[in-house]
Enzyme design. Sequence first.
Site, PDB file in Angstrom:
ATOM      1  N   GLY A  27      32.876  28.640  49.779  1.00  0.00           N
ATOM      2  CA  GLY A  27      31.826  29.589  49.411  1.00  0.00           C
ATOM      3  C   GLY A  27      30.767  28.955  48.537  1.00  0.00           C
ATOM      4  O   GLY A  27      30.138  29.636  47.709  1.00  0.00           O
ATOM      5  N   GLY A  31      26.006  32.468  45.380  1.00  0.00           N
ATOM      6  CA  GLY A  31      26.705  33.073  44.251  1.00  0.00           C
ATOM      7  C   GLY A  31      27.248  32.047  43.265  1.00  0.00           C
ATOM      8  O   GLY A  31      26.650  30.993  43.022  1.00  0.00           O
ATOM      9  N   ILE A  32      28.380  32.361  42.686  1.00  0.00           N
ATOM     10  CA  ILE A  32      28.997  31.479  41.697  1.00  0.00           C
ATOM     11  C   ILE A  32      29.321  30.129  42.319  1.00  0.00           C
ATOM     12  O   ILE A  32      29.143  29.080  41.694  1.00  0.00           O
ATOM     13  CB  ILE A  32      30.261  32.144  41.115  1.00  0.00           C
ATOM     14  CG1 ILE A  32      29.881  33.397  40.317  1.00  0.00           C
ATOM     15  CG2 ILE A  32      31.024  31.167  40.216  1.00  0.00           C
ATOM     16  CD1 ILE A  32      31.065  34.259  39.921  1.00  0.00           C
ATOM     17  N   GLY A  33      29.791  30.133  43.560  1.00  0.00           N
ATOM     18  CA  GLY A  33      30.132  28.883  44.222  1.00  0.00           C
ATOM     19  C   GLY A  33      28.964  27.920  44.311  1.00  0.00           C
ATOM     20  O   GLY A  33      29.129  26.703  44.171  1.00  0.00           O
ATOM     21  N   TYR A 181      40.561  44.861  46.693  1.00  0.00           N
ATOM     22  CA  TYR A 181      39.897  43.640  46.249  1.00  0.00           C
ATOM     23  C   TYR A 181      40.594  43.068  45.017  1.00  0.00           C
ATOM     24  O   TYR A 181      40.915  41.875  44.963  1.00  0.00           O
ATOM     25  CB  TYR A 181      38.433  43.907  45.932  1.00  0.00           C
ATOM     26  CG  TYR A 181      37.751  42.725  45.275  1.00  0.00           C
ATOM     27  CD1 TYR A 181      37.385  41.615  46.025  1.00  0.00           C
ATOM     28  CD2 TYR A 181      37.502  42.719  43.899  1.00  0.00           C
ATOM     29  CE1 TYR A 181      36.785  40.510  45.418  1.00  0.00           C
ATOM     30  CE2 TYR A 181      36.896  41.621  43.287  1.00  0.00           C
ATOM     31  CZ  TYR A 181      36.545  40.529  44.051  1.00  0.00           C
ATOM     32  OH  TYR A 181      35.959  39.437  43.452  1.00  0.00           O
TER      33      TYR A 181
END
Length: 316
Positions: A27, A31-33, A181
Amino acid sequence: MPSAAQTQPWDVHRLPSAQDRNVLVTGGNAGIGYFVAEQLAGAGATVVLGSRDTAKAETAMASIRSRVPGARVRSLRLDLADLSSLKAAVAALPLDRLDAVVHNAGVMFDHPPRRESQDGHELMFATNHLGHFALTWWLAPLLAAAPAARIVTTGSFAAKSERLDLDDLQSTRDYRPKRAYGRSKLAQMLFGLELDRRLRAAGGTALSVVTHPGGALDSLTPSRPPVHIRTTAARLRGLPAGLLVQGKEAAAWPAVRAVLDPSVTGGQLWAPRVFGLRGLPRVEPLWDHLADTTVAARLWDASRELTGVDPSSGLA
């Protein structure tokens, strides 16, 4: 007495050299990745962005190269929800060893209906947990070829209030997306900790570390066009929330430290310093339910049955 990991100075803006290290970030295209990948590339690592979308990975690599002159980044098409594709995906990695993998990719759904992967598994559990569980197995030869590889599993603060239902791991009864989740992220974290226990018992040299990014908002995340564009209005709206949470650039810090800090040891949980929601990364005591070795072992057995692999056996 404080541990070395807690007392050793760590500057998130002056990272130690990662030259000659190969790191896969699942990922890593958004985003964070993305920020994990950007920061590791800035430290000199060769970073592979694992992504289902080749075009988005190319865009992310271009963004990193524009900010990190000479960045060594490449992409790998990776679909964690398709277990049968992982062997071929790993075989396409043009590396002789892997010094670290950051299990970061994930999906989150806010509304029903319940969705399934093509393997018939609930999609969040399949992508967030089972895919990373199986990927670790296929990466084992590359990780074992490194002198001290690290498997860094990114959990979530959402897992803190959840508990696994071992009789219904895939939420076939009473499906609630947010709960499913949180449980999928809890499963990831339990996996990372159980993996380290098994590696230690087998005398393995690899370390398994768990992190969580705290609270991360797009409105507090610096722009990386076209990967992420933050408007002035969005930044201003997000300022009050900055007292409690942070942007995704800062949310990447625990995973980056887990990869690079020589004082990190297996079985630790790294998280933001301020209430686990924002701030510099530090070691956080394991939550009580993360320390439940019985649940972790039962989850491991169930995951092995669902995926047909045992990640620890390839790394011992």
